[in-house]
Design an enzyme around this catalytic site. Structure first.
Site, short mmCIF file in Angstrom:
data_model
loop_
_atom_site.label_atom_id
_atom_site.label_comp_id
_atom_site.label_asym_id
_atom_site.label_seq_id
_atom_site.Cartn_x
_atom_site.Cartn_y
_atom_site.Cartn_z
N GLN A 237 -8.82 79.96 0.95
CA GLN A 237 -7.46 79.45 0.72
C GLN A 237 -6.50 80.05 1.75
OE1 GLN A 237 -5.41 78.84 -3.23
NE2 GLN A 237 -4.67 80.90 -2.76
N GLY B 263 -3.91 91.73 -10.13
CA GLY B 263 -4.08 91.12 -8.81
C GLY B 263 -2.77 90.52 -8.35
N HIS B 264 -2.13 89.77 -9.25
CA HIS B 264 -0.84 89.16 -8.90
C HIS B 264 0.24 90.23 -8.69
CE1 HIS B 264 -2.68 85.79 -11.41
NE2 HIS B 264 -2.46 85.20 -10.26
N MET C 76 -0.43 80.68 -10.20
CA MET C 76 -0.56 79.71 -11.28
C MET C 76 -0.36 80.40 -12.63
SD MET C 76 -3.27 76.86 -10.07
CE MET C 76 -4.75 77.78 -10.39
N GLY D 36 -3.68 86.39 -1.80
CA GLY D 36 -4.74 87.37 -2.01
C GLY D 36 -6.00 87.07 -1.21
N HIS E 106 -1.98 88.92 -13.73
CA HIS E 106 -2.74 90.16 -13.94
C HIS E 106 -2.42 91.11 -12.79
CE1 HIS E 106 -5.28 88.41 -10.85
NE2 HIS E 106 -5.53 87.36 -11.62
N MET F 92 -10.39 90.56 -10.32
CA MET F 92 -9.51 90.04 -11.37
C MET F 92 -9.22 88.57 -11.12
SD MET F 92 -6.81 93.00 -12.26
CE MET F 92 -7.41 94.55 -12.91
P1 AMP Z 1 -3.79 82.16 -8.72
O1 AMP Z 1 -2.75 82.39 -9.76
O2 AMP Z 1 -5.19 82.44 -9.17
O3 AMP Z 1 -3.64 80.83 -8.02
O4 AMP Z 1 -3.53 83.25 -7.61
C1 AMP Z 1 -2.26 83.42 -7.03
C2 AMP Z 1 -2.38 84.39 -5.88
O5 AMP Z 1 -2.90 85.63 -6.37
C3 AMP Z 1 -3.36 83.91 -4.79
O6 AMP Z 1 -2.82 84.26 -3.53
C4 AMP Z 1 -4.61 84.68 -5.10
O7 AMP Z 1 -5.43 84.89 -3.97
C5 AMP Z 1 -4.02 86.00 -5.60
N1 AMP Z 1 -4.99 86.72 -6.43
C6 AMP Z 1 -5.67 86.23 -7.49
N2 AMP Z 1 -6.50 87.16 -7.99
C7 AMP Z 1 -6.35 88.26 -7.20
C8 AMP Z 1 -6.94 89.55 -7.19
N3 AMP Z 1 -7.87 89.93 -8.07
N4 AMP Z 1 -6.53 90.44 -6.24
C9 AMP Z 1 -5.60 90.08 -5.31
N5 AMP Z 1 -5.00 88.86 -5.28
C10 AMP Z 1 -5.38 87.97 -6.20
#
Ligand code: AMP
Length: 254
Positions: A128, A11-12, A5, A122, A9, A159
């Site tokens: 999820q 994590g992504h 989304m 993640g 960061h 993160m």
């Molecule tokens: P989001 O943008 O929050 O919807 O996350 C997109 C993807 O990044 C999802 O698969 C999340 O699980 C993964 N994600 C978000 N935060 C982290 C993190 N700190 N470490 C690893 N993956 C992450």
């Protein structure tokens, strides 16, 4: 494919690195999906930083970005919802009605648009991942799913794009979540197998902060059901509201 989304960061970007190890061509998607927000303020306040995101995608060698508009995704007359039963009623699903149908619907559309061989998600969003895994199996989607480890800030906070919305004091308090999970792991390592003791260990670290606990549980990694007695591979899951912001984290006991 790495669905996100945005407000990217480390994590992504760690997911992009894992994708590169598995695939020749890496596609990222950025779409703040209105269907998965059950709280309109959360949706309106969701951080956007497209220029920086594009820079990060370039730095990490992502080949393609799919960044559809809401109108493209959910044009007039859109009437389809993908609902996965059972595991979506628990945990995040219980506190966020409709959330996982929103996730499943958008991920189905993203998979349909991109036709990926492999998709990386993640561990941070453990439930999820379980929901998407169920969906891919049930709907015979020919996609290999990879679960990537959670990337953390220096103080242990997982993160999240939402972390930037925490006040300075709440940001300091937020580390209690991962500290609680570490305390539970220590108890487990010392031989404790009763889930209640692990749950209380997490709760006692979070209690002195201003965070309101939604749930702290130890669950089975496949069924996501509560466990009374835990073993290696059981998952500790936590959700709190801190400074009006929902924060989730989890830890697979080793
Ligand atoms: P989001 O943008 O929050 O919807 O996350 C997109 C993807 O990044 C999802 O698969 C999340 O699980 C993964 N994600 C978000 N935060 C982290 C993190 N700190 N470490 C690893 N993956 C992450």
């Amino acid at each position: 494919m790495v669905p996100t989304m945005g407000a990217l960061h480390h994590g992504h970007t760690s997911l992009f690195e894992i994708a590169h190890q598995q695939a020749d061509v890496v596609v990222a998607t950025i779409f703040v999906n209105p269907l998965q927000f059950n709280n309109s303020t959360d949706f309106e306040k969701y951080p956007l930083q497209m220029e920086r995101d594009i820079q990060l995608l370039e730095e990490h060698g992502v080949h393609y970005l799919y960044n559809p508009t809401v109108e493209t995704m959910y044009g007039s007359g859109f009437s389809t919802s993908v609902h996965i039963g059972g595991i979506t009623d628990l945990l995040e699903g219980a506190s966020r009605p409709g959330h996982f149908s929103g996730v499943a619907t958008v991920v189905t559309k993203l998979f349909s648009a991109g036709q990926p061989d492999i998709a990386v998600f993640g561990q941070k969003d453990f439930q999820q991942f379980a929901v998407i895994k169920r969906m891919v199996a049930d709907l015979d989607m020919p996609i290999q799913l990879i679960m990537a480890p959670t990337i953390r800030e220096r103080d242990g906070l997982a993160m999240s794009s939402r972390n930037v919305r925490l006040s300075t004091s709440a940001r300091l308090e937020a580390k209690a979540i991962s500290q609680g999970l570490s305390a539970a792991q220590s108890l487990f390592s010392s031989g404790i197998r009763e889930s209640q003791q692990l749950v209380e260990a997490v709760e006692s670290v979070i209690a002195p902060t201003s965070a309101a606990i939604d749930y702290v549980k130890v669950i089975d990694s496949a069924s996501l059901q509560d466990l009374s007695s835990v073993s290696q591979g059981s998952v500790m899951v936590v959700a709190v509201i801190l400074d009006g912001i929902r924060l989730i984290d989890n830890h697979i006991l080793v």
